[in-house]
Scaffold this motif. Structure first.
Motif, PDB file in Angstrom:
ATOM      1  N   THR A   2       0.829  -1.200   0.000  1.00  0.00           N
ATOM      2  CA  THR A   2       0.000   0.000   0.000  1.00  0.00           C
ATOM      3  C   THR A   2       0.870   1.258   0.000  1.00  0.00           C
ATOM      4  N   ARG A   3       0.505   2.204  -0.860  1.00  0.00           N
ATOM      5  CA  ARG A   3       1.190   3.498  -0.887  1.00  0.00           C
ATOM      6  C   ARG A   3       0.363   4.481  -0.064  1.00  0.00           C
ATOM      7  N   ILE A   4       1.040   5.281   0.773  1.00  0.00           N
ATOM      8  CA  ILE A   4       0.357   6.211   1.662  1.00  0.00           C
ATOM      9  C   ILE A   4       0.728   7.645   1.264  1.00  0.00           C
ATOM     10  N   ASP A   5      -0.293   8.478   1.036  1.00  0.00           N
ATOM     11  CA  ASP A   5      -0.081   9.889   0.710  1.00  0.00           C
ATOM     12  C   ASP A   5      -0.729  10.761   1.779  1.00  0.00           C
ATOM     13  N   ILE A  94      -8.762   2.936  -3.430  1.00  0.00           N
ATOM     14  CA  ILE A  94      -8.223   4.077  -2.684  1.00  0.00           C
ATOM     15  C   ILE A  94      -9.051   4.294  -1.425  1.00  0.00           C
ATOM     16  N   GLU A 110      -4.847  -0.291  -2.386  1.00  0.00           N
ATOM     17  CA  GLU A 110      -3.658   0.031  -3.167  1.00  0.00           C
ATOM     18  C   GLU A 110      -3.030   1.320  -2.655  1.00  0.00           C
ATOM     19  N   ARG A 111      -3.899   2.286  -2.318  1.00  0.00           N
ATOM     20  CA  ARG A 111      -3.430   3.580  -1.814  1.00  0.00           C
ATOM     21  C   ARG A 111      -4.288   4.032  -0.647  1.00  0.00           C
ATOM     22  N   LEU A 113      -5.059   7.732   1.272  1.00  0.00           N
ATOM     23  CA  LEU A 113      -4.884   9.178   1.274  1.00  0.00           C
ATOM     24  C   LEU A 113      -5.288   9.698   2.640  1.00  0.00           C
ATOM     25  N   TYR A 138       6.043   1.328   5.027  1.00  0.00           N
ATOM     26  CA  TYR A 138       5.206   1.742   3.899  1.00  0.00           C
ATOM     27  C   TYR A 138       5.814   2.934   3.181  1.00  0.00           C
ATOM     28  N   GLU A 139       5.599   2.987   1.869  1.00  0.00           N
ATOM     29  CA  GLU A 139       6.043   4.114   1.060  1.00  0.00           C
ATOM     30  C   GLU A 139       5.166   5.320   1.398  1.00  0.00           C
ATOM     31  N   LYS A 141       4.379   9.558   0.998  1.00  0.00           N
ATOM     32  CA  LYS A 141       4.567  10.807   0.258  1.00  0.00           C
ATOM     33  C   LYS A 141       3.771  11.884   0.962  1.00  0.00           C
TER      34      LYS A 141
END
Length: 145
Positions: A2-5, A94, A110-111, A113, A138-139, A141
């Protein structure tokens, strides 16, 4: 993975207005990409504000959405669901987390926010969530709006 923004809002100009507008703008981008979105909104007042704003966000149109009741829908579900419970299996693209904690199911998406309002208390809980994700590899941004 999972990408975290993290989307960090500027100083507020109106109560919840910046959060609602940011959510609508990001939902529009997500829906345009075809992603299924789950908005986790624990505060019912904020959920209602977002629900209303998604109906009128775009002049001449709206973003297809509904409030998730936790019960299966007979109709095809829209791309965007607003809720506070367990997301349905159809919506793991998302996750917008507008809660003060990390939901247990976040890694199914997947993401994620994270919307960070400008208040001191909100920023403090956001830092805790940031550390939680970072400590688990976790990645991450960060976007200053």
């Amino acid at each position: 993975m999972t990408r975290i923004d993290f989307y960090i809002l500027p100083e507020p100009t109106q109560a919840n207005g910046d959060t609602v507008n940011t959510v609508c703008r990001l939902c529009e981008k997500a829906a345009a990409s075809g992603a299924r979105v789950y908005l986790r909104v624990p505060q019912s007042e904020l959920a209602e504000q977002i629900d209303g704003a998604l109906w009128s966000y775009k002049e001449g149109g709206f973003l297809s959405h509904e409030i998730d009741t936790g019960k299966p829908s007979a109709d095809p579900q829209p791309l965007i669901l607003i809720g506070n419970g367990e997301p349905p299996p159809t919506h793991h693209g998302i996750l917008f987390n507008l809660g003060a904690d990390v939901p247990t199911y976040f890694s199914r998406f997947e993401r994620v926010l994270e919307i960070v309002p400008a208040t001191v208390a909100d920023r403090s809980s956001s830092r805790e969530r940031y550390k939680f994700y970072r400590d688990r590899g976790y990645e991450l941004k960060t976007h200053n709006l």
